[in-house]
Design an enzyme around this catalytic site. Structure first.
Site: not given
Ligand SMILES: *Cc1c(COP(=O)(O)O)cnc(C)c1O
Length: 439
Positions: A249, A291-294, A335, A362-363
């Protein structure tokens, strides 16, 4: 330095936007548009940033990339080479990681409704950790493990009742959430007791994920405190948690309005918080997992589009349409996500007008950017939209039967196609075309 600059982005001698030492106009010509371009050096830098402070502090940790932000074989290979684990949330992500040769022992399997087939696949494929989300799943997993006569490491996903300050639709830590075992009602401790009674489930600790696009560490502090309070209760039964996973997050800078911390700053605060809470509760310091994603891929991704039609409504607005849209980036429509863009052939050009960038789907809601100051644009110009590396391609669709874009990695002046552009035939290949009888 221009305001748009992320990672290796710069204006080259031709006056074009370049990424990873590669001219984006040349990329658009070579691979076509819409095109997703990933700055590999920046992904590596973000990964190193998340690891650095843990290493310096000598704290046991694990960084796992949340693959849902952008999953592809080349991405899993990059992660493996950089020594980070990954989170998977579906059989499809496990499959992709497996195809990449990713060491699945370092993967964690998340999700609020994993099927028996997916759990079976995870166990068979050697996924290291299952993050248990609900009571039904505990039974399903135990059954799968019995069939395979196997054990597996698990964490319990806890909903700590903390909501990070963000957009409501991407909030997952508050009480009223579909994810995890609720803390306040006692479900978390019920789940703990249930798992402890099942010898095939090796409970290593707890997990929580409080939201997305978080700009300060207060939420992590509240979550860590709630989790450690819980672990302190469980410690009375003789249980010692080895792992505290605080989720992802971490925020990124989509526009100048966003002011995220650096990866190192998030980690520094998280280590301090967990140390303090563990000491106060008289618990040994658990391994800290994040757990970084974004935050690993968003800023590394740039979308290239070709400018097409234009509609001018005098006194109201001007729409400039591009050859992509909600099919390759649903976030503005879903969002109200904000983005910035420049003309890739004139990235530093002075703005002479304000236009709104429309997609081709088409939106009416298929708008990519409202009210973007831009130099005069012409059909055929390339628009570079920044910070599209997370939840763009991974949420892409074939709406209107538009093919999904191609994806390239760029680094050190080289580009490499990592996902081919979809063809019309690709999109129709699951359709059966047998006989015209109507059933
Ligand atoms: C989506 C998610 C993440 C990553 O979130 P980001 O905002 O992309 O960093 C990490 N852990 C869990 C369980 C998630 O569902």
């Amino acid at each position: 330095m221009s305001y748009y600059q992320y990672g290796t982005q710069t204006t080259n001698q031709a006056g074009h936007l370049s990424i990873g030492g590669v001219d984006t106009i040349e990329l658009a010509h070579e691979y076509g548009t819409p095109l997703m371009v990933y700055d590999v050096a920046l992904i590596k830098q973000r990964i190193a940033g998340f690891k650095q402070v843990f290493e310096e502090a000598g704290v046991a940790y694990k960084v796992t990339y949340a693959s849902k932000a952008f999953a592809a074989i080349a991405m899993y290979q990059l992660l493996a080479a950089q020594g980070v684990g990954c989170d998977v949330v579906s059989g499809g992500e496990i499959y992709t990681a497996q195809q990449a040769g990713f060491p699945l022992a370092t993967a964690s399997f998340h999700g609020n409704n994993k099927s028996a087939a997916e759990l079976d696949y995870a166990v068979t494929a050697g996924v290291g950790t299952i993050v248990l989300d609900n009571f039904h799943e505990i039974d399903l997993l135990d059954q799968v493990l019995q069939e395979h006569d196997q054990k597996i490491d698990v964490l319990l996903r806890i909903a700590p009742g903390i909501s990070a300050h963000t957009h409501e639709y991407i909030m997952t830590g508050q009480e009223d959430s579909k994810f995890g075992f609720d803390l306040k009602s006692g479900q978390a401790t019920q789940a703990f007791e249930k798992v402890q009674a099942l010898p095939r489930l090796n409970l290593r600790g707890v997990h929580c994920h409080i939201g997305s696009q978080i700009f300060e560490t207060k939420g992590f502090e509240m979550a860590a405190k709630a989790m450690i309070d819980l672990l302190a209760q469980w410690a009375k039964t003789g249980f010692t948690a080895e792992v505290l996973n605080l989720g992802g997050g971490f925020g990124v800078r989509y526009t100048a309005a966003d002011q995220p911390l650096a990866p190192q700053e998030y980690v520094r605060d998280i280590i301090a918080i967990v140390k303090k809470e563990a000491t106060t509760a008289n618990l040994p310091l658990p391994e800290i997992w994040i757990e970084p994603g974004r935050s690993m891929v968003a800023e590394a991704g740039t979308s290239l589009y070709t400018v097409g039609s234009r509609k001018d409504l005098p006194g109201i607005r001007s729409y400039v349409a591009v050859d992509g849209g909600m099919g390759d980036n649903i976030r503005p429509a879903l969002y109200e996500a904000k983005y910035n863009a420049v003309l890739a052939n004139d990235p530093d050009g002075a703005a002479v007008e304000t236009v709104s960038i429309a997609g081709k789907y088409c939106e009416s809601g298929d708008m990519l950017i409202w009210d973007l100051p831009l130099p005069q644009s012409q059909p055929g110009d390339v628009l570079a939209m920044f910070v599209t590396g997370a939840y763009g391609y991974s949420m892409a669709s074939n709406y209107n039967r538009n093919p999904r874009p191609a994806v390239v990695f760029v680094e050190n002046g080289q580009s490499r196609l990592i996902i081919k552009r979809e063809t019309y035939a690709d999109m129709a290949h699951l359709d059966l075309n047998e006989s015209p009888s109507h059933l």
